[in-house]
Design a protein around this motif. Structure first.
Motif, mmCIF file in Angstrom:
data_model
loop_
_atom_site.group_PDB
_atom_site.id
_atom_site.type_symbol
_atom_site.label_atom_id
_atom_site.label_comp_id
_atom_site.label_asym_id
_atom_site.label_seq_id
_atom_site.Cartn_x
_atom_site.Cartn_y
_atom_site.Cartn_z
ATOM 1 N N GLY A 1 11.645 4.563 -0.732
ATOM 2 C CA GLY A 1 12.675 4.706 -1.748
ATOM 3 C C GLY A 1 12.403 5.884 -2.651
ATOM 4 N N THR A 2 13.425 6.250 -3.406
ATOM 5 C CA THR A 2 13.332 7.359 -4.345
ATOM 6 C C THR A 2 14.031 6.962 -5.627
ATOM 7 O OG1 THR A 2 13.353 8.966 -2.544
ATOM 8 C CG2 THR A 2 13.891 9.793 -4.717
ATOM 9 N N ILE A 3 13.423 7.297 -6.744
ATOM 10 C CA ILE A 3 14.104 7.132 -8.026
ATOM 11 C C ILE A 3 14.180 8.493 -8.690
ATOM 12 C CG2 ILE A 3 13.565 4.700 -8.375
ATOM 13 C CD1 ILE A 3 11.254 5.480 -10.095
ATOM 14 N N ASP A 4 15.324 8.747 -9.317
ATOM 15 C CA ASP A 4 15.557 10.035 -9.962
ATOM 16 C C ASP A 4 16.464 9.815 -11.165
ATOM 17 O OD1 ASP A 4 17.929 9.494 -8.689
ATOM 18 O OD2 ASP A 4 17.852 11.208 -7.351
ATOM 19 N N ARG A 5 17.084 10.884 -11.634
ATOM 20 C CA ARG A 5 17.960 10.785 -12.808
ATOM 21 C C ARG A 5 19.128 9.834 -12.564
ATOM 22 N NH1 ARG A 5 16.514 14.022 -16.850
ATOM 23 N NH2 ARG A 5 15.311 15.881 -16.385
ATOM 24 N N ASP B 1 0.880 -1.170 0.000
ATOM 25 C CA ASP B 1 0.000 0.000 0.000
ATOM 26 C C ASP B 1 0.917 1.218 0.000
ATOM 27 O OD1 ASP B 1 -2.151 1.664 0.065
ATOM 28 O OD2 ASP B 1 -2.747 1.205 2.112
ATOM 29 N N TRP B 2 1.168 1.747 -1.185
ATOM 30 C CA TRP B 2 2.163 2.801 -1.358
ATOM 31 C C TRP B 2 1.541 4.104 -1.827
ATOM 32 C CZ3 TRP B 2 6.852 0.484 -4.435
ATOM 33 C CH2 TRP B 2 7.443 -0.532 -3.672
ATOM 34 N N LEU B 3 2.169 5.177 -1.426
ATOM 35 C CA LEU B 3 1.899 6.494 -1.988
ATOM 36 C C LEU B 3 3.124 6.881 -2.805
ATOM 37 C CD1 LEU B 3 0.334 8.359 1.060
ATOM 38 C CD2 LEU B 3 -0.842 7.412 -0.922
ATOM 39 N N LEU B 4 2.915 7.180 -4.068
ATOM 40 C CA LEU B 4 3.997 7.585 -4.961
ATOM 41 C C LEU B 4 3.841 9.075 -5.232
ATOM 42 C CD1 LEU B 4 3.582 4.544 -7.301
ATOM 43 C CD2 LEU B 4 5.426 4.877 -5.672
ATOM 44 N N VAL B 5 4.874 9.834 -4.937
ATOM 45 C CA VAL B 5 4.839 11.287 -5.093
ATOM 46 C C VAL B 5 5.821 11.682 -6.185
ATOM 47 C CG1 VAL B 5 5.154 13.499 -3.946
ATOM 48 C CG2 VAL B 5 4.283 11.550 -2.648
ATOM 49 N N ASP C 1 12.435 16.264 -10.698
ATOM 50 C CA ASP C 1 12.388 15.104 -11.596
ATOM 51 C C ASP C 1 12.698 13.816 -10.841
ATOM 52 O OD1 ASP C 1 11.592 16.410 -13.908
ATOM 53 O OD2 ASP C 1 13.634 16.971 -14.427
ATOM 54 N N ARG C 2 11.905 13.550 -9.820
ATOM 55 C CA ARG C 2 12.080 12.311 -9.064
ATOM 56 C C ARG C 2 10.726 11.832 -8.556
ATOM 57 N NH1 ARG C 2 15.064 14.815 -3.822
ATOM 58 N NH2 ARG C 2 13.276 15.958 -3.033
ATOM 59 N N GLY D 1 18.214 6.399 -13.425
ATOM 60 C CA GLY D 1 17.831 6.161 -14.816
ATOM 61 C C GLY D 1 16.493 6.748 -15.206
ATOM 62 N N LEU D 2 15.890 7.516 -14.336
ATOM 63 C CA LEU D 2 14.598 8.122 -14.625
ATOM 64 C C LEU D 2 14.806 9.402 -15.431
ATOM 65 C CD1 LEU D 2 11.561 7.733 -13.938
ATOM 66 C CD2 LEU D 2 11.912 9.337 -12.083
ATOM 67 N N ALA D 3 13.989 9.586 -16.441
ATOM 68 C CA ALA D 3 14.083 10.803 -17.262
ATOM 69 C C ALA D 3 13.214 11.906 -16.657
ATOM 70 C CB ALA D 3 13.651 10.488 -18.687
ATOM 71 N N ASP D 4 12.764 12.814 -17.473
ATOM 72 C CA ASP D 4 11.945 13.941 -17.049
ATOM 73 C C ASP D 4 10.608 13.456 -16.479
ATOM 74 O OD1 ASP D 4 11.268 16.685 -16.878
ATOM 75 O OD2 ASP D 4 10.034 16.454 -18.662
ATOM 76 N N VAL D 5 10.200 13.986 -15.327
ATOM 77 C CA VAL D 5 8.929 13.612 -14.687
ATOM 78 C C VAL D 5 7.959 14.772 -14.840
ATOM 79 C CG1 VAL D 5 7.781 13.004 -12.530
ATOM 80 C CG2 VAL D 5 10.071 12.122 -13.008
ATOM 81 N N ASP D 6 6.867 14.521 -15.555
ATOM 82 C CA ASP D 6 5.839 15.543 -15.721
ATOM 83 C C ASP D 6 4.515 15.070 -15.130
ATOM 84 O OD1 ASP D 6 4.845 17.985 -16.569
ATOM 85 O OD2 ASP D 6 4.198 17.192 -18.486
ATOM 86 N N ARG D 7 4.165 13.809 -15.396
ATOM 87 C CA ARG D 7 2.895 13.264 -14.931
ATOM 88 C C ARG D 7 3.022 11.765 -14.744
ATOM 89 N NH1 ARG D 7 -1.515 13.925 -19.055
ATOM 90 N NH2 ARG D 7 -1.903 11.741 -18.828
#
Length: 126
Positions: free
Chosen positions: A79-83, A55-59, A65-66, A86-92
């Motif tokens: 946890g956190t994922i960002d550039r 049961d997660w909340l993803l913000v 951009d994370r 390997g994560l690219a631009d976060v818009d939606r």
């Protein structure tokens, strides 16, 4: 035979042009007052994912951009994922089953849940 503007007609023609310009400026100013301002998208987006005991909340943070994952029951960061991950631009964010689709300027990208591993969309379709 060519007709030349007489000095008496010149002020009338100029007066019509000035009235037209004043009317156009007044209409533009009125439209700027009446029309609503464009809606700015929020800087953060919240998505809840529940499956298989998770049961997660993803913000999603558009400025950084994370994506940060939190336990929805107690708020503990998971946890956190960002550039750097390997994560690219976060818009939606769009949630599709076990896949979190991240939309941005670099194109769509997917994150496998619960592993939080970003993958290019082409790798998923194979």
């Amino acid at each position: 035979m060519r007709r030349y503007l007489s000095p008496s007609r010149l002020p009338r023609r100029l007066d019509r042009r000035l009235r037209f310009a004043a009317t156009a400026l007044a209409a533009a100013a009125l439209a700027a007052l009446v029309l609503p301002a464009p809606v700015e998208r929020p800087q953060k987006q919240l998505v809840r994912w529940t499956a298989e005991g998770h049961d997660w909340l993803l913000v999603a943070d558009r400025q950084q951009d994370r994506i940060s994952a939190y336990d929805a029951r107690n708020g503990q960061p998971l946890g956190t994922i960002d550039r750097a991950s390997g994560l690219a631009d976060v818009d939606r964010l769009v949630l599709e089953g076990r896949w979190l689709v991240v939309l941005g300027d670099a194109g769509p990208q997917v994150v496998r849940l619960p592993g939080l591993r970003p993958q290019p969309l082409a790798a998923v379709s194979r």
